[in-house]
Motif scaffolding. Structure first.
Motif, PDB file in Angstrom:
ATOM      1  N   LYS A  22       0.749  -0.994  -0.042  1.00 51.99           N
ATOM      2  CA  LYS A  22       0.014   0.000   0.166  1.00 51.99           C
ATOM      3  C   LYS A  22       0.878   1.208   0.071  1.00 51.99           C
ATOM      4  CE  LYS A  22      -3.299   2.543   2.790  1.00 51.99           C
ATOM      5  NZ  LYS A  22      -4.257   2.677   4.131  1.00 51.99           N
ATOM      6  N   ILE A  23       0.808   2.064  -0.866  1.00 56.01           N
ATOM      7  CA  ILE A  23       1.524   3.140  -1.068  1.00 56.01           C
ATOM      8  C   ILE A  23       0.512   4.400  -1.379  1.00 56.01           C
ATOM      9  CG2 ILE A  23       3.481   4.435  -2.465  1.00 56.01           C
ATOM     10  CD1 ILE A  23       4.186   1.592  -3.319  1.00 56.01           C
ATOM     11  N   GLU A  24       0.893   5.560  -0.615  1.00 58.67           N
ATOM     12  CA  GLU A  24      -0.001   6.751  -0.643  1.00 58.67           C
ATOM     13  C   GLU A  24       1.171   8.144  -0.669  1.00 58.67           C
ATOM     14  OE1 GLU A  24      -2.818   5.859   2.188  1.00 58.67           O
ATOM     15  OE2 GLU A  24      -1.765   7.029   3.608  1.00 58.67           O
ATOM     16  N   ILE A  25       0.485   8.988  -1.321  1.00 61.99           N
ATOM     17  CA  ILE A  25       0.764  10.390  -1.029  1.00 61.99           C
ATOM     18  C   ILE A  25      -0.376  11.220  -0.610  1.00 61.99           C
ATOM     19  CG2 ILE A  25       1.685  12.521  -2.423  1.00 61.99           C
ATOM     20  CD1 ILE A  25       2.968  10.681  -4.360  1.00 61.99           C
ATOM     21  N   VAL A  26       0.166  11.935   0.671  1.00 62.86           N
ATOM     22  CA  VAL A  26      -0.557  12.935   1.385  1.00 62.86           C
ATOM     23  C   VAL A  26      -0.298  14.509   1.248  1.00 62.86           C
ATOM     24  CG1 VAL A  26      -1.393  13.511   3.685  1.00 62.86           C
ATOM     25  CG2 VAL A  26      -1.346  11.103   3.023  1.00 62.86           C
ATOM     26  N   THR A  83       0.506  17.502   2.725  1.00 60.04           N
ATOM     27  CA  THR A  83       0.880  17.985   4.003  1.00 60.04           C
ATOM     28  C   THR A  83       0.123  19.218   4.464  1.00 60.04           C
ATOM     29  OG1 THR A  83       2.963  18.927   3.565  1.00 60.04           O
ATOM     30  CG2 THR A  83       2.975  16.706   4.290  1.00 60.04           C
ATOM     31  N   LYS A  84      -0.508  20.004   3.590  1.00 56.23           N
ATOM     32  CA  LYS A  84      -0.983  21.371   4.050  1.00 56.23           C
ATOM     33  C   LYS A  84      -2.509  21.124   4.407  1.00 56.23           C
ATOM     34  CE  LYS A  84      -2.440  25.972   2.318  1.00 56.23           C
ATOM     35  NZ  LYS A  84      -2.331  26.689   0.978  1.00 56.23           N
ATOM     36  N   THR A  85      -3.011  20.130   3.499  1.00 55.29           N
ATOM     37  CA  THR A  85      -4.648  20.058   3.900  1.00 55.29           C
ATOM     38  C   THR A  85      -4.761  18.823   4.596  1.00 55.29           C
ATOM     39  OG1 THR A  85      -4.758  18.987   1.870  1.00 55.29           O
ATOM     40  CG2 THR A  85      -5.166  21.122   1.724  1.00 55.29           C
ATOM     41  N   GLY A  86      -3.749  18.043   4.696  1.00 58.07           N
ATOM     42  CA  GLY A  86      -3.955  16.454   5.321  1.00 58.07           C
ATOM     43  C   GLY A  86      -4.779  15.622   4.485  1.00 58.07           C
ATOM     44  N   LEU A  87      -5.144  15.904   3.152  1.00 56.57           N
ATOM     45  CA  LEU A  87      -5.922  15.247   2.475  1.00 56.57           C
ATOM     46  C   LEU A  87      -4.862  14.028   1.663  1.00 56.57           C
ATOM     47  CD1 LEU A  87      -8.431  17.879   1.152  1.00 56.57           C
ATOM     48  CD2 LEU A  87      -8.710  16.139   2.771  1.00 56.57           C
ATOM     49  N   LEU A  88      -5.661  12.855   1.444  1.00 57.53           N
ATOM     50  CA  LEU A  88      -5.038  11.900   0.633  1.00 57.53           C
ATOM     51  C   LEU A  88      -5.108  12.329  -0.955  1.00 57.53           C
ATOM     52  CD1 LEU A  88      -3.653   9.019   0.356  1.00 57.53           C
ATOM     53  CD2 LEU A  88      -6.010   8.068   0.202  1.00 57.53           C
ATOM     54  N   ALA A  89      -3.915  12.507  -1.585  1.00 54.92           N
ATOM     55  CA  ALA A  89      -3.749  12.851  -3.078  1.00 54.92           C
ATOM     56  C   ALA A  89      -3.751  11.793  -3.913  1.00 54.92           C
ATOM     57  CB  ALA A  89      -2.426  13.740  -2.987  1.00 54.92           C
ATOM     58  N   TRP A  90      -3.099  10.659  -3.452  1.00 56.78           N
ATOM     59  CA  TRP A  90      -3.062   9.443  -4.382  1.00 56.78           C
ATOM     60  C   TRP A  90      -2.701   8.226  -3.525  1.00 56.78           C
ATOM     61  CZ3 TRP A  90       1.517   6.634  -4.773  1.00 56.78           C
ATOM     62  CH2 TRP A  90       1.181   5.435  -5.763  1.00 56.78           C
ATOM     63  N   SER A  91      -3.300   7.198  -4.119  1.00 59.94           N
ATOM     64  CA  SER A  91      -2.906   5.728  -3.289  1.00 59.94           C
ATOM     65  C   SER A  91      -2.956   4.736  -4.309  1.00 59.94           C
ATOM     66  CB  SER A  91      -3.925   5.588  -2.208  1.00 59.94           C
ATOM     67  OG  SER A  91      -5.059   5.388  -2.348  1.00 59.94           O
ATOM     68  N   LYS A  92      -2.249   3.743  -4.035  1.00 59.84           N
ATOM     69  CA  LYS A  92      -2.255   2.383  -4.783  1.00 59.84           C
ATOM     70  C   LYS A  92      -1.968   1.053  -4.045  1.00 59.84           C
ATOM     71  CE  LYS A  92      -2.387  -0.148  -8.515  1.00 59.84           C
ATOM     72  NZ  LYS A  92      -3.478  -0.619  -9.224  1.00 59.84           N
ATOM     73  N   THR A  93      -2.680   0.136  -3.893  1.00 58.48           N
ATOM     74  CA  THR A  93      -2.647  -1.124  -3.383  1.00 58.48           C
ATOM     75  C   THR A  93      -2.236  -2.186  -4.324  1.00 58.48           C
ATOM     76  OG1 THR A  93      -4.073  -0.359  -1.638  1.00 58.48           O
ATOM     77  CG2 THR A  93      -3.496  -2.710  -1.647  1.00 58.48           C
ATOM     78  N   ILE A  94      -1.131  -2.982  -3.959  1.00 57.10           N
ATOM     79  CA  ILE A  94      -0.848  -3.968  -5.200  1.00 57.10           C
ATOM     80  C   ILE A  94      -0.873  -5.412  -4.394  1.00 57.10           C
ATOM     81  CG2 ILE A  94       0.967  -4.648  -6.418  1.00 57.10           C
ATOM     82  CD1 ILE A  94       1.864  -1.644  -6.406  1.00 57.10           C
ATOM     83  N   ASP A  95      -1.422  -6.371  -4.893  1.00 59.13           N
ATOM     84  CA  ASP A  95      -1.484  -7.717  -4.259  1.00 59.13           C
ATOM     85  C   ASP A  95      -0.525  -8.604  -5.067  1.00 59.13           C
ATOM     86  OD1 ASP A  95      -3.514  -7.195  -2.542  1.00 59.13           O
ATOM     87  OD2 ASP A  95      -4.791  -7.135  -4.066  1.00 59.13           O
ATOM     88  N   ILE A  96       0.142  -9.476  -4.366  1.00 58.76           N
ATOM     89  CA  ILE A  96       0.965 -10.490  -4.806  1.00 58.76           C
ATOM     90  C   ILE A  96       0.914 -11.846  -4.079  1.00 58.76           C
ATOM     91  CG2 ILE A  96       3.384 -11.288  -4.883  1.00 58.76           C
ATOM     92  CD1 ILE A  96       4.515  -8.292  -5.077  1.00 58.76           C
TER      93      ILE A  96
END
Length: 201
Positions: free
Chosen positions: A171-175, A177-190
């Motif tokens: 699970k990887i994400e970019i937040v 930091t000014k607003t605290g909002l999640l900007a992008w995320s991706k979950t990869i299964d193996i």
């Protein structure tokens, strides 16, 4: 002559012994697969994550003239495997820096990144008479972080008859930091199947 031959033979045996019969393999090879996480898993997760990011509205809204200052925050290892979390993030960070839309700061980081001690140590030269003060870094030169990269690696092991199924997720994400909002995320299964006697470590 005889002594030279014996000496040369001992050196050759020594080199072979040190090598242990090891050989190079293609890093992209899928011939040697373990139940754990290997280089191909990490590379594949990094590639899939970046492909997702590059297609996202968040990435495409970033202006090349106003790149995002990104800090590598915490990456949690929730598996039975000892992982170098910076190795997990290294390829992603390199690609983000090379994209031209992100500036990676080493002034601050979490468990998934590293800081450069020289950034703060270089500022110790202020008011030190041994240094030309015109060459010393002025106050207020650091750039504040505007986004944070974080993630988690998880694992689940399930018995399937005499075998075992091992499921991992990245699970990887970019937040922002000014607003605290999640900007992008991706979950990869193996997922992998292995002998029930195989250790996952």
């Amino acid at each position: 002559m005889k002594k030279s031959l014996v000496f040369a033979t001992m050196i050759a045996i020594g080199f072979y012994g040190c090598a242990g019969g090891a050989r190079y393999i293609d890093t992209a090879s899928t011939e040697y697969v373990s139940a754990g996480l290997d280089l191909n898993d990490i590379k594949g997760a990094a590639k899939e994550s970046l492909e997702s990011l590059y297609k996202s509205g968040y990435f495409n809204r970033i202006d090349f003239n106003k790149p995002v200052v990104l800090a590598v925050s915490d990456f949690i290892n929730d598996t039975t495997i000892k992982l170098d979390m910076e190795q997990i993030t290294a390829r992603i960070v390199e690609e983000l820096q090379n994209s031209g839309k992100f500036l990676i700061t080493r002034a601050i980081s979490g468990s998934g990144g590293s800081t450069d001690r020289m950034i703060d140590r270089s500022r110790d030269a202020r008011n030190d008479e041994e240094y030309n003060q015109d060459s010393v870094v002025e106050k207020g030169a650091k750039l504040a972080v505007s986004a944070s990269l974080s993630g988690k690696v998880g694992q689940r092991i399930t018995k399937v008859g005499s075998d075992q199924r091992v499921d991992y997720f990245f699970k990887i994400e970019i937040v922002d930091t000014k607003t605290g909002l999640l900007a992008w995320s991706k979950t990869i299964d193996i997922s992998k199947m292995s002998s029930g006697n195989t250790s996952v470590w």
